[in-house]
Design a protein around this motif. Sequence first.
Motif, PDB file in Angstrom:
ATOM      1  N   LYS A  59       0.828  -1.213   0.000  1.00  0.00           N
ATOM      2  CA  LYS A  59       0.000   0.000   0.000  1.00  0.00           C
ATOM      3  C   LYS A  59       0.857   1.255   0.000  1.00  0.00           C
ATOM      4  N   SER A  60       1.968   1.201   0.732  1.00  0.00           N
ATOM      5  CA  SER A  60       2.821   2.393   0.772  1.00  0.00           C
ATOM      6  C   SER A  60       3.466   2.638  -0.586  1.00  0.00           C
ATOM      7  N   GLU A  61       3.555   1.599  -1.381  1.00  0.00           N
ATOM      8  CA  GLU A  61       4.040   1.726  -2.759  1.00  0.00           C
ATOM      9  C   GLU A  61       2.967   2.267  -3.681  1.00  0.00           C
ATOM     10  N   GLY A  62       1.734   2.276  -3.200  1.00  0.00           N
ATOM     11  CA  GLY A  62       0.635   2.750  -4.031  1.00  0.00           C
ATOM     12  C   GLY A  62      -0.053   1.668  -4.835  1.00  0.00           C
ATOM     13  N   LEU A  63       0.227   0.406  -4.546  1.00  0.00           N
ATOM     14  CA  LEU A  63      -0.434  -0.673  -5.292  1.00  0.00           C
ATOM     15  C   LEU A  63      -1.897  -0.787  -4.869  1.00  0.00           C
ATOM     16  N   ALA A  64      -2.729  -1.222  -5.822  1.00  0.00           N
ATOM     17  CA  ALA A  64      -4.178  -1.283  -5.587  1.00  0.00           C
ATOM     18  C   ALA A  64      -4.545  -2.588  -4.901  1.00  0.00           C
ATOM     19  N   VAL A  65      -4.124  -2.733  -3.665  1.00  0.00           N
ATOM     20  CA  VAL A  65      -4.464  -3.938  -2.916  1.00  0.00           C
ATOM     21  C   VAL A  65      -5.323  -3.566  -1.715  1.00  0.00           C
ATOM     22  N   THR A  66      -6.245  -4.455  -1.404  1.00  0.00           N
ATOM     23  CA  THR A  66      -7.056  -4.324  -0.190  1.00  0.00           C
ATOM     24  C   THR A  66      -6.964  -5.653   0.552  1.00  0.00           C
ATOM     25  N   ALA A  67      -7.354  -5.615   1.824  1.00  0.00           N
ATOM     26  CA  ALA A  67      -7.244  -6.837   2.634  1.00  0.00           C
ATOM     27  C   ALA A  67      -8.326  -6.863   3.691  1.00  0.00           C
ATOM     28  N   GLU A  68      -8.652  -8.078   4.098  1.00  0.00           N
ATOM     29  CA  GLU A  68      -9.629  -8.267   5.174  1.00  0.00           C
ATOM     30  C   GLU A  68      -9.007  -9.123   6.279  1.00  0.00           C
ATOM     31  N   ALA A  69      -9.604  -9.042   7.459  1.00  0.00           N
ATOM     32  CA  ALA A  69      -9.242  -9.928   8.571  1.00  0.00           C
ATOM     33  C   ALA A  69     -10.529 -10.469   9.174  1.00  0.00           C
ATOM     34  N   ALA A  70     -10.466 -11.691   9.656  1.00  0.00           N
ATOM     35  CA  ALA A  70     -11.646 -12.326  10.259  1.00  0.00           C
ATOM     36  C   ALA A  70     -11.610 -12.138  11.776  1.00  0.00           C
ATOM     37  N   PRO A  71     -12.789 -11.977  12.390  1.00  0.00           N
ATOM     38  CA  PRO A  71     -12.821 -11.758  13.849  1.00  0.00           C
ATOM     39  C   PRO A  71     -12.079 -12.831  14.639  1.00  0.00           C
ATOM     40  N   HIS A  72     -12.181 -14.099  14.214  1.00  0.00           N
ATOM     41  CA  HIS A  72     -11.522 -15.139  15.013  1.00  0.00           C
ATOM     42  C   HIS A  72     -10.008 -14.975  15.003  1.00  0.00           C
ATOM     43  N   HIS A  73      -9.472 -14.375  13.945  1.00  0.00           N
ATOM     44  CA  HIS A  73      -8.022 -14.202  13.902  1.00  0.00           C
ATOM     45  C   HIS A  73      -7.536 -13.054  14.792  1.00  0.00           C
ATOM     46  N   PHE A  74      -8.446 -12.152  15.187  1.00  0.00           N
ATOM     47  CA  PHE A  74      -7.985 -11.146  16.150  1.00  0.00           C
ATOM     48  C   PHE A  74      -8.564 -11.374  17.545  1.00  0.00           C
ATOM     49  N   SER A  75      -9.212 -12.527  17.750  1.00  0.00           N
ATOM     50  CA  SER A  75      -9.791 -12.771  19.080  1.00  0.00           C
ATOM     51  C   SER A  75      -9.442 -14.131  19.678  1.00  0.00           C
ATOM     52  N   LEU A  76      -8.826 -15.022  18.907  1.00  0.00           N
ATOM     53  CA  LEU A  76      -8.501 -16.362  19.408  1.00  0.00           C
ATOM     54  C   LEU A  76      -7.070 -16.710  19.002  1.00  0.00           C
ATOM     55  N   THR A  77      -6.400 -17.527  19.798  1.00  0.00           N
ATOM     56  CA  THR A  77      -5.048 -17.969  19.441  1.00  0.00           C
ATOM     57  C   THR A  77      -4.998 -19.494  19.269  1.00  0.00           C
ATOM     58  N   ASP A  78      -3.876 -19.962  18.730  1.00  0.00           N
ATOM     59  CA  ASP A  78      -3.747 -21.390  18.424  1.00  0.00           C
ATOM     60  C   ASP A  78      -3.772 -22.262  19.681  1.00  0.00           C
ATOM     61  N   GLY A  79      -3.518 -21.683  20.828  1.00  0.00           N
ATOM     62  CA  GLY A  79      -3.574 -22.462  22.071  1.00  0.00           C
ATOM     63  C   GLY A  79      -4.969 -23.022  22.353  1.00  0.00           C
ATOM     64  N   ARG A  80      -5.992 -22.441  21.698  1.00  0.00           N
ATOM     65  CA  ARG A  80      -7.349 -22.931  21.940  1.00  0.00           C
ATOM     66  C   ARG A  80      -7.581 -24.335  21.393  1.00  0.00           C
ATOM     67  N   THR A  81      -6.654 -24.813  20.569  1.00  0.00           N
ATOM     68  CA  THR A  81      -6.802 -26.160  20.013  1.00  0.00           C
ATOM     69  C   THR A  81      -6.328 -27.238  20.989  1.00  0.00           C
ATOM     70  N   ALA A  82      -5.884 -26.845  22.175  1.00  0.00           N
ATOM     71  CA  ALA A  82      -5.262 -27.792  23.112  1.00  0.00           C
ATOM     72  C   ALA A  82      -6.164 -28.973  23.467  1.00  0.00           C
ATOM     73  N   ASP A  83      -7.480 -28.769  23.429  1.00  0.00           N
ATOM     74  CA  ASP A  83      -8.395 -29.874  23.744  1.00  0.00           C
ATOM     75  C   ASP A  83      -8.815 -30.659  22.497  1.00  0.00           C
ATOM     76  N   TYR A  84      -8.214 -30.344  21.374  1.00  0.00           N
ATOM     77  CA  TYR A  84      -8.504 -31.056  20.110  1.00  0.00           C
ATOM     78  C   TYR A  84      -9.955 -30.875  19.649  1.00  0.00           C
ATOM     79  N   ASP A  85     -10.592 -29.797  20.088  1.00  0.00           N
ATOM     80  CA  ASP A  85     -11.975 -29.574  19.657  1.00  0.00           C
ATOM     81  C   ASP A  85     -11.962 -28.905  18.283  1.00  0.00           C
ATOM     82  N   PRO A  86     -12.492 -29.592  17.256  1.00  0.00           N
ATOM     83  CA  PRO A  86     -12.435 -29.031  15.898  1.00  0.00           C
ATOM     84  C   PRO A  86     -13.251 -27.751  15.712  1.00  0.00           C
TER      85      PRO A  86
END
Lengths: 446, 323
Positions: free
Chosen positions: A260-287
């Motif tokens: 973006k700082s180069e001026g390229l026409a790119v946009t991006a999204e983020a999902a709520p789970h990626h800013f609210s949960l971490t990989d440690g939540r998989t410790a119980d193997y719950d899919p």
Amino acid sequence: MGHTVGDRGESVTGAGPTLVIRGGTVVDQSGERRADVLIAEGRVAAVESRIARPRGAVVLEADGCVVAPGLVDLHTHLREPGREESETIETGTRAASLGGFTAVVAMPNTEPALDSAEAVRNVQELAVGASAHVAVAGAITVGRAGERLAPMSELAALGVRLFTDDGAGVQSAGLMRRALDYATGLGVTLAQHCEDRTLAGDGAMHEGAWSSRLGIPGMPAAAEEVMVARDIALVRALGARMHFLHLSTTGSVDLVRRAKSEGLAVTAEAAPHHFSLTDGRTADYDPVFKVNPPLRPQADVDALKAGLADGTIDAIATDHAPHAPELKDLPFDQAPPGMLGLQTALSLAISELDLPVARILALLSWQPASICGLDPVHGGDQGGAIVPGAAGNICVIDPTATWTVEASMLASRSRNSPYDGRKLTGRVRHTVFRGEPVVIDAEAQR
Amino acid sequence: MSPFPAHLLSMDDLGTEEIVEVLEVADSFVEVGRRANPKVPTLRGRTVATLFFEDSTRTRMSFETAAKRMSADVLSFAPGSSSVKKGESLRDTIETIEAIGIDGVIIRHASSGVPARAAGWLDHCSVINAGDGWHQHPTQALLDLYTVRQAFGGGDSGLARFEGMQVVIVGDIRHSRVARSQITAYTALGAEVTLVAPTTLLPPSLEGWPVTSVTQHLDDVLPKADVVSLLRVQSERGSGEFVPTLREYTADYGLTARRATMLQPGAFILHPGPIVRGVEIASEVAELPAALITDQVSNGVAVRMAVLFLLLGQGTLGGAHRG
């Protein structure tokens, strides 16, 4: 009220009820002001500090609430056709409306994939009468197989503005280059699920300390980042534009920030789970915590929050991915990835991001509307300012209300919310879709 | 002494006290095994099921022998690796086990975490992990400890030898449930663990692992080792993706006859089996007195009897969780 399908797939509304949204603070791109909003015949009729209730009008109380343009989700899996036991357009858009969304972009990984005019038209017809606008995303390649281009021009003529093979990235750099080149000529946007298959392999979670301890095959952050870097190089070379789906790593955010700082026409999204949960939540193997891209460590969560705060990331998109309960009772490595997201996205943004409400609404409403071409600038009726004459797509949010997520109470046909039992702040109170109150006091009306 | 846990899913479920308890209980069952009639009535009236989604004749026979020597009724389920293909979910299978009225289920599955998930779905039935994916194989680690303690004289003096013991684990750590259990088990008793593997066969991260060192130079660590524990190398790992060839693997990581001479007197060699002769261990090395491979197998029955006793033995040391 009668619905017809317009030439770009949008539903055209005739008459509708008269509504007064009373006592709230209107927040849109032009700023915020205390105002009542009158809606009649599907459109905003007046925005004034005090509007008397016309005879026969429905009053939507909004004391202490924010009155905003309806939210727009760039990334929804409605599962119909093909996986109706997990979700249908009816149940998925009902969940959307309860989450404040008046439009969702339906991902093309249905069965069959949305890679033909017939398949796109079918979904457009099924979506007539839904609780939110369903904008169809088309596949970039036939069958999402990454081998030859889908008929993008034909689909664009049906109103498709966003193309993606979501669920998979286009693996061949050569084919992706042709796709970007072709899309540039059509004026449509390609969106990439960045994941290099040779690096991701059989990975079922983020590769790191947790995957090593749990003995679950991991997919490294680099599997995402090499494709982000590759596609940025293609965008630069071709002068194309491109949207990055669900960024999840520090490296990806850095790459997009530099592009973006180069001026390229790119946009991006983020999902709520990626800013609210971490990989440690998989410790119980719950899919229920299995998702693709996978949950990452805290440093990546922090990087996404920084990217959302500084404008590197343009949109919060749910990646709402319903899966029937029996599929989430499979062993972790065999269960399909994906989480419900439509009814929790706004609340998670309010609860987890240290951003003013107007910034959160930009990320959930007018910026995504612009990316997928549903905003008024592109001839659409989503995400526009709340002024007389504007489309009646509005959500009313109580930003301080707290509630506890109960997966069993969600409107989706599936139950795979990773937030079951979590207390969140901020709740959608009313949603108005094309002038009709589809949600009143957090209850679906359709 | 803290109550024995309700399930044995991982070596992390056992503290040092519980590990020692298993070893001591196993001593009495080793004695039982030497009798003309090696059978005791300890689990009479209890029902134990083996549920092996992944084939393993050796481990299943060891568990079933252990249960039968304790007079338990034993059921053997072999649902195959994909129950989904038969239209039954994993959860349905597990809940059926409980509905039948089984007291203990011994689960092996190719997917990590299945025993843990099963334990969460069961109210009255103990789960024993007999190997899940790359994750854990706790009874293998316990029988290794038992075998090493026995080789160093047994009893309290054998146990005391673990303090500061140099344990070298060689091979495919990345994909090994045995290694993950062994590392926790040995360090719980005071040993120091060194991992030896090509970097491609190490886990992506060793953060939080209680290992003393990691090396690619087996020759450097062999002379100081008290115990060398070898892991089986699956042939597909040596087909060019993880290591170029099995020949190259053997040259760098195999316990060849030359390398066996580097071991100090009194050091021991372990292998969970089945061994691939000529790859991770030379045939003649496997036959040395220092190699405890057959002791591991025979001790396996007694150790599994001890685990069953502690988990299911009503009114004794274990079984405190039910009610």
